[in-house]
Design a protein around this motif. Structure first.
Motif, short mmCIF file in Angstrom:
data_model
loop_
_atom_site.label_atom_id
_atom_site.label_comp_id
_atom_site.label_asym_id
_atom_site.label_seq_id
_atom_site.Cartn_x
_atom_site.Cartn_y
_atom_site.Cartn_z
N UNK A 169 0.80 -1.24 0.00
CA UNK A 169 0.00 0.00 0.00
C UNK A 169 0.83 1.28 0.00
N UNK A 170 1.94 1.30 0.69
CA UNK A 170 2.72 2.54 0.78
C UNK A 170 3.42 2.90 -0.51
N UNK A 171 3.49 1.95 -1.46
CA UNK A 171 4.14 2.20 -2.73
C UNK A 171 3.12 2.49 -3.84
N UNK A 172 1.84 2.49 -3.50
CA UNK A 172 0.81 2.69 -4.51
C UNK A 172 0.66 4.17 -4.85
N UNK A 173 0.13 4.42 -6.05
CA UNK A 173 -0.09 5.80 -6.50
C UNK A 173 -0.89 6.56 -5.46
N UNK A 221 4.32 9.87 0.75
CA UNK A 221 5.41 9.35 1.55
C UNK A 221 6.76 9.92 1.11
N UNK A 222 6.92 10.13 -0.17
CA UNK A 222 8.18 10.70 -0.66
C UNK A 222 8.32 12.18 -0.29
N UNK A 224 1.33 -0.95 6.17
CA UNK A 224 2.62 -1.54 5.81
C UNK A 224 2.50 -2.84 5.05
N UNK A 225 1.32 -3.48 5.08
CA UNK A 225 1.04 -4.67 4.28
C UNK A 225 -0.36 -4.54 3.70
#
Length: 351
Positions: free
Chosen positions: A251-255, A261-262, A338-339
């Motif tokens: 989830x944290x890497x999704x659009x 987060x960045x 986180x997952x």
């Protein structure tokens, strides 16, 4: 610079050398202040170069890293075999390196996740296979990867305790369990450490789990200290995922989430630049600064990333630095879990 050491778990009885820290008969385990997490060398982050992985393990040992963490399900045994060969080719004696192993996750030939089994017979069977793959007769820390909902933790820990008595396990650890489970397990046999995600953007342990671990004298081995590269300072929002990289579903890497987060990473970068350090070094140093009972695991797969990560050990964060970091990345600021939901449901630590 030489790495300092930290002791996981308290120690009630002195060992053969008078310190009670490393002979396996007391509760404490003294290791380097930073450990190496080897998962990505075999699984879940896409293809890895085996020769470079071995060179990275050797470089870690040369730098003073004495703790390496693996799981029997990382590459369905490949990671343990990699560590076995790296240990042999490093020329180091078995007792110079502490090997931590997780077990219990069930996987099919094609890598699909099938559930968990931490029943007593599974404990003993999995350990037997691990010892054969590692080419050793003991592991330093043995732990279930997750709480098995079908098996009381007392039964799992009791079975590992039998392996301690048999000399095949030196210390018992746990992974991703909550405070209540930690207490129940510790009542059966001393728990040396809890392996759990802890980073600037994953601070859930601070409310109840970390205080409980400290009350019981249980150390923390913190994984995900760079949130799988997300807060390393190297991640780009448009980065393509390799086949088999589970971050493509995280989830944290999704659009949407990744962009938010960045932005936190860029705020942290300003703090890092003021310290003449990298973002990754500041993020790791922050975890180190949270207590002498915490040992961060760095998941470097290449030597240059390892060198960068180890630089965190020489970075001193004063009160002003910690305040600036807190302002840049406040607790609870991360976007996304986180997952994925199905995996979050397996985490006793999130209940």
């Amino acid at each position: 610079m030489a790495l300092t050491t930290r002791t996981l778990g308290s120690d009630d009885r002195p060992g053969k050398d008078g310190t009670g820290s490393v002979d396996g008969h007391g509760r404490g385990l003294t290791v380097s202040a930073l450990g190496l997490g080897a998962m990505g060398m075999s699984d879940l982050y896409g293809p890895a170069d085996e020769a470079e992985s071995t060179a990275t393990i050797h470089a870690a040992f040369d730098a003073g890293v004495t703790l390496i963490d693996t799981g029997d399900f990382y590459g369905m045994g490949h990671n343990e075999l990699l560590i076995r060969d790296a240990l042999r080719s490093s020329g180091r004696a078995r007792g110079e390196v502490a090997v931590s192993v997780k077990f219990g996750a069930q996987r099919s030939y094609d890598g699909q996740w099938l559930g968990y089994d931490a029943s007593p017979n599974a404990v003993k069977t999995a350990l037997a296979y691990t010892l054969r793959r590692l080419g050793t007769d003991y592991v330093d820390v043995y732990r279930p990867a997750r709480l098995d909902p079908q098996v009381p933790i007392e039964e799992t820990v009791g079975a590992i305790a039998e392996m301690v008595q048999a000399g095949h396990v030196r210390h018992i650890g746990l992974s991703e369990v909550g405070a209540e489970t930690l207490r129940r397990a510790h009542a059966v046999h001393p728990i040396v450490d809890l392996q759990i995600e802890y980073s600037l953007i994953s601070r859930g342990i601070e409310a109840a789990i970390l205080p409980t671990a400290r009350e019981l004298g249980i150390g923390i081995t913190a994984y995900g200290v760079l949130s799988r590269g997300l807060i390393s300072g190297h991640w780009q929002a448009d980065r393509a995922f390799a086949a088999g990289d589970f971050r493509s579903l995280s989830p944290r890497f999704q659009a949407g989430n990744v962009d938010a987060n960045l932005k936190l990473v860029e705020a942290l970068r300003a703090v890092a630049e003021a310290k003449d350090a990298t973002v990754a070094q500041v993020a790791i140093a922050w975890v180190l600064a949270q207590g002498e009972d915490i040992v961060p695991l760095v998941g470097a797969r290449r030597r240059e990333r390892l060198t960068e990560a180890l630089g965190a050990a020489g970075l001193t964060l004063g009160a002003a630095d910690l305040a600036a970091i807190e302002e840049a990345v406040p607790a609870g600021a991360a976007s996304g879990d986180r997952y994925v939901a199905a995996q979050m449901a397996h985490l006793d630590s999130e209940r």
